[in-house]
Design an enzyme around this catalytic site. Sequence first.
Site, mmCIF file in Angstrom:
data_model
loop_
_atom_site.group_PDB
_atom_site.id
_atom_site.type_symbol
_atom_site.label_atom_id
_atom_site.label_comp_id
_atom_site.label_asym_id
_atom_site.label_seq_id
_atom_site.Cartn_x
_atom_site.Cartn_y
_atom_site.Cartn_z
ATOM 1 N N LYS A 1 50.843 54.017 77.615
ATOM 2 C CA LYS A 1 52.110 54.115 76.879
ATOM 3 C C LYS A 1 51.858 53.638 75.450
ATOM 4 O O LYS A 1 51.809 52.436 75.184
ATOM 5 C CB LYS A 1 53.166 53.239 77.574
ATOM 6 C CG LYS A 1 54.590 53.702 77.427
ATOM 7 C CD LYS A 1 55.134 53.733 76.027
ATOM 8 C CE LYS A 1 55.517 52.364 75.528
ATOM 9 N NZ LYS A 1 55.954 52.393 74.097
ATOM 10 N N GLY B 1 50.789 43.238 72.525
ATOM 11 C CA GLY B 1 52.010 43.273 71.729
ATOM 12 C C GLY B 1 52.547 41.871 71.542
ATOM 13 O O GLY B 1 51.783 40.897 71.527
ATOM 14 N N SER B 2 53.861 41.767 71.447
ATOM 15 C CA SER B 2 54.478 40.477 71.159
ATOM 16 C C SER B 2 54.444 39.559 72.379
ATOM 17 O O SER B 2 54.473 40.015 73.524
ATOM 18 C CB SER B 2 55.927 40.687 70.719
ATOM 19 O OG SER B 2 56.663 41.301 71.747
ATOM 20 N N THR B 3 54.410 38.263 72.126
ATOM 21 C CA THR B 3 54.440 37.275 73.208
ATOM 22 C C THR B 3 55.748 37.398 73.985
ATOM 23 O O THR B 3 55.777 37.259 75.212
ATOM 24 C CB THR B 3 54.241 35.864 72.624
ATOM 25 O OG1 THR B 3 52.897 35.798 72.120
ATOM 26 C CG2 THR B 3 54.436 34.780 73.662
ATOM 27 N N GLU C 1 54.778 33.744 64.117
ATOM 28 C CA GLU C 1 53.949 34.871 63.690
ATOM 29 C C GLU C 1 54.781 35.794 62.796
ATOM 30 O O GLU C 1 55.838 36.265 63.205
ATOM 31 C CB GLU C 1 53.463 35.643 64.917
ATOM 32 C CG GLU C 1 52.651 36.872 64.556
ATOM 33 C CD GLU C 1 52.035 37.552 65.768
ATOM 34 O OE1 GLU C 1 52.778 37.949 66.684
ATOM 35 O OE2 GLU C 1 50.794 37.690 65.790
ATOM 36 N N CYS D 1 46.895 40.665 65.176
ATOM 37 C CA CYS D 1 47.230 39.543 66.036
ATOM 38 C C CYS D 1 46.409 38.318 65.672
ATOM 39 O O CYS D 1 46.837 37.198 65.895
ATOM 40 C CB CYS D 1 47.008 39.932 67.487
ATOM 41 S SG CYS D 1 45.451 40.766 67.731
HETATM 42 P P1 NAI Z 1 56.462 44.863 71.057
HETATM 43 O O1 NAI Z 1 55.786 43.810 71.829
HETATM 44 O O2 NAI Z 1 57.920 45.105 71.296
HETATM 45 O O3 NAI Z 1 55.723 46.283 71.285
HETATM 46 C C1 NAI Z 1 54.406 46.442 71.748
HETATM 47 C C2 NAI Z 1 54.373 47.523 72.827
HETATM 48 O O4 NAI Z 1 55.188 47.090 73.911
HETATM 49 C C3 NAI Z 1 54.949 48.881 72.396
HETATM 50 O O5 NAI Z 1 54.231 49.911 73.031
HETATM 51 C C4 NAI Z 1 56.352 48.834 72.927
HETATM 52 O O6 NAI Z 1 56.889 50.109 73.157
HETATM 53 C C5 NAI Z 1 56.166 48.080 74.222
HETATM 54 N N1 NAI Z 1 57.365 47.406 74.731
HETATM 55 C C6 NAI Z 1 58.401 46.899 74.032
HETATM 56 N N2 NAI Z 1 59.324 46.368 74.863
HETATM 57 C C7 NAI Z 1 58.852 46.542 76.118
HETATM 58 C C8 NAI Z 1 59.336 46.198 77.416
HETATM 59 N N3 NAI Z 1 60.504 45.573 77.574
HETATM 60 N N4 NAI Z 1 58.587 46.522 78.488
HETATM 61 C C9 NAI Z 1 57.397 47.120 78.344
HETATM 62 N N5 NAI Z 1 56.888 47.493 77.143
HETATM 63 C C10 NAI Z 1 57.607 47.193 76.047
HETATM 64 O O7 NAI Z 1 56.211 44.575 69.518
HETATM 65 P P2 NAI Z 1 57.054 45.115 68.260
HETATM 66 O O8 NAI Z 1 58.534 45.023 68.563
HETATM 67 O O9 NAI Z 1 56.517 46.415 67.863
HETATM 68 O O10 NAI Z 1 56.662 44.032 67.182
HETATM 69 C C11 NAI Z 1 57.304 42.771 67.193
HETATM 70 C C12 NAI Z 1 56.323 41.671 66.901
HETATM 71 O O11 NAI Z 1 55.366 41.612 67.928
HETATM 72 C C13 NAI Z 1 55.511 41.826 65.637
HETATM 73 O O12 NAI Z 1 56.192 41.394 64.504
HETATM 74 C C14 NAI Z 1 54.335 40.962 65.956
HETATM 75 O O13 NAI Z 1 54.658 39.614 65.719
HETATM 76 C C15 NAI Z 1 54.127 41.151 67.437
HETATM 77 N N6 NAI Z 1 53.074 42.143 67.730
HETATM 78 C C16 NAI Z 1 51.843 41.704 68.107
HETATM 79 C C17 NAI Z 1 50.827 42.600 68.318
HETATM 80 C C18 NAI Z 1 49.470 42.162 68.723
HETATM 81 O O14 NAI Z 1 48.504 42.847 68.435
HETATM 82 N N7 NAI Z 1 49.331 41.077 69.447
HETATM 83 C C19 NAI Z 1 51.008 44.035 68.098
HETATM 84 C C20 NAI Z 1 52.355 44.413 67.767
HETATM 85 C C21 NAI Z 1 53.326 43.474 67.576
#
Ligand code: NAI
Length: 498
Positions: free
Chosen positions: A196, A249-251, A402, A305
């Site tokens: 996904k 993704g996000s914590t 972050e 990250c």
């Molecule tokens: P997110 O954690 O919401 O998105 C990352 C992935 O998770 C995307 O594919 C999204 O569609 C999916 N996702 C979102 N909600 C979900 C759920 N309830 N169940 C399953 N999958 C879900 O991150 P977002 O909103 O794009 O960014 C927010 C913050 O997260 C950023 O500002 C950053 O601080 C952090 N982040 C950290 C990353 C890393 O590499 N560790 C990468 C992206 C974001």
Amino acid sequence: MAVTAEAESPAARFLEQPKRMLVDGDWVEARNGSTFEVFDPALGEVIAHVPGGDAEDVDLAVAAARRAFEDSEWSRMTASDRGRVIWRIGDVILEHADELAEIESIDNGKPVGIARVADVELAADMFHYMAGFATKIYGQTFPISVLYAPGAQFHAYTLKEPIGVVGQIIPWNFPLLMAAWKVCPALATGCTIVLKPAEQTPLSAIRLGELTQEAGLPDGVLNIVTGLGETAGAAVAAHPGVDKVAFTGSTEVGKLIVQAASNDLKRVTLELGGKSPNVVFADADLETAIPGAANAIFFNHGQCCCAGSRLYIEQKIYDEVLQGVSDHAGKIKLGRGLDPDTEMGPLVSAEQLDRVKGFLDSGEREGVRTVTGGKQVGDRGYFVAPTVLDGASPGNKVYDEEIFGPVVTTLPFKDVSEVGAAANETIYGLAAGIWTNDLTKAHRLIPQLRAGTVWVNTYNIFDAALPFGGYKQSGWGREMGEEAIHEYTETKSVCIGL
Ligand code: NAI
Ligand code: MG
């Protein structure tokens, strides 16, 4: 539709085509018929419409992955043949490297030259590296003693078996590379996949799906469901037919994944946020440490990250390094990723722009001093100036949380033990940097740092062979290297009475 790639380039042709998702080897629309918009973040314009898959599509994809895992060409393939297919995918990626770099640059905003070397070539390398593991996954034999069965003899060994169907949810900061980090070890072990991609950047994953078909990956082994996190992503994490979920993704969402996976105790690996400390000692070579500290935070527009977002500078060189990093920041050329002169592109989305601006506002409200940057740039696209904030400390949002943008906070320190404690002052533990010419100092600090990666006199160095992952709330498990292989296998102990 505004096609923003160089006219007539393969990337432009790809952008023109209708977008579908990959289920069981077929390119399909979402069952609910919906699509969502994908933007060029440099222009703020829609460049594609992509299927808005949801639980129903995830069901079909999981069923296809299950069939491919249990009874298919893939499940019967020798390890050697599996390795060959994985290697070929790496080759096909390299054959399309310019096209993929352009797609990535348009979709994510990053400079196309950086996308070429840091995203596309590393993604290909991941396939090539993991291809070799397909034939090198094996258990051990054990001379067991079994004290309560005197005289009996046994032959005992372990098998390493693929976990099964894996759900993989990836972010938008390195879309193709994150797909590769996830998909490659799963393929090497013989798992099958429902991927996904992030809704902000689904395009390179779609192109990757096409290229895996070109390379001969059998149907149903890699399924790609595009859709929103709350629908498609949540369905992957909760699906009873998924044996393991791997998430980056996000914590905050990482915790939701764990809750969803707890229903059936599926395996989980997580690569989450960070607030990584970067420590510059007075004895460091400042000619490399200053640009190194700038690169640690500003690479990929701070959307890493592992970004070195908390910069600690030894007191006696504080002003010099602060000035040096700020000067460096002020000279970074912002622009559209396709422009060859661009050094930093826009943030990925309007939402991310708002989030980063919210942090900048909170810093201002809390009285943190902006040395350079601190604002949005231009009125088109999602650009933020590289920003250096002086003097933020615990209790300030910009120091504690972050930001995931080009924003670094700086603080002075006196000695190793003070900075070691300060560096760990975070819920995260992904990475850390140390700049010094004193080996003793570096080796004293390394074991103090609660972080999954420590870079010394360098930063942001990644290799397919080197495990990457977090301590504390930065995640569970490791990606890359042999450790990633173990994250996709179960160990079966076998004991035969002779
Ligand atoms: P997110 O954690 O919401 O998105 C990352 C992935 O998770 C995307 O594919 C999204 O569609 C999916 N996702 C979102 N909600 C979900 C759920 N309830 N169940 C399953 N999958 C879900 O991150 P977002 O909103 O794009 O960014 C927010 C913050 O997260 C950023 O500002 C950053 O601080 C952090 N982040 C950290 C990353 C890393 O590499 N560790 C990468 C992206 C974001
Ligand atoms: Mg989110």
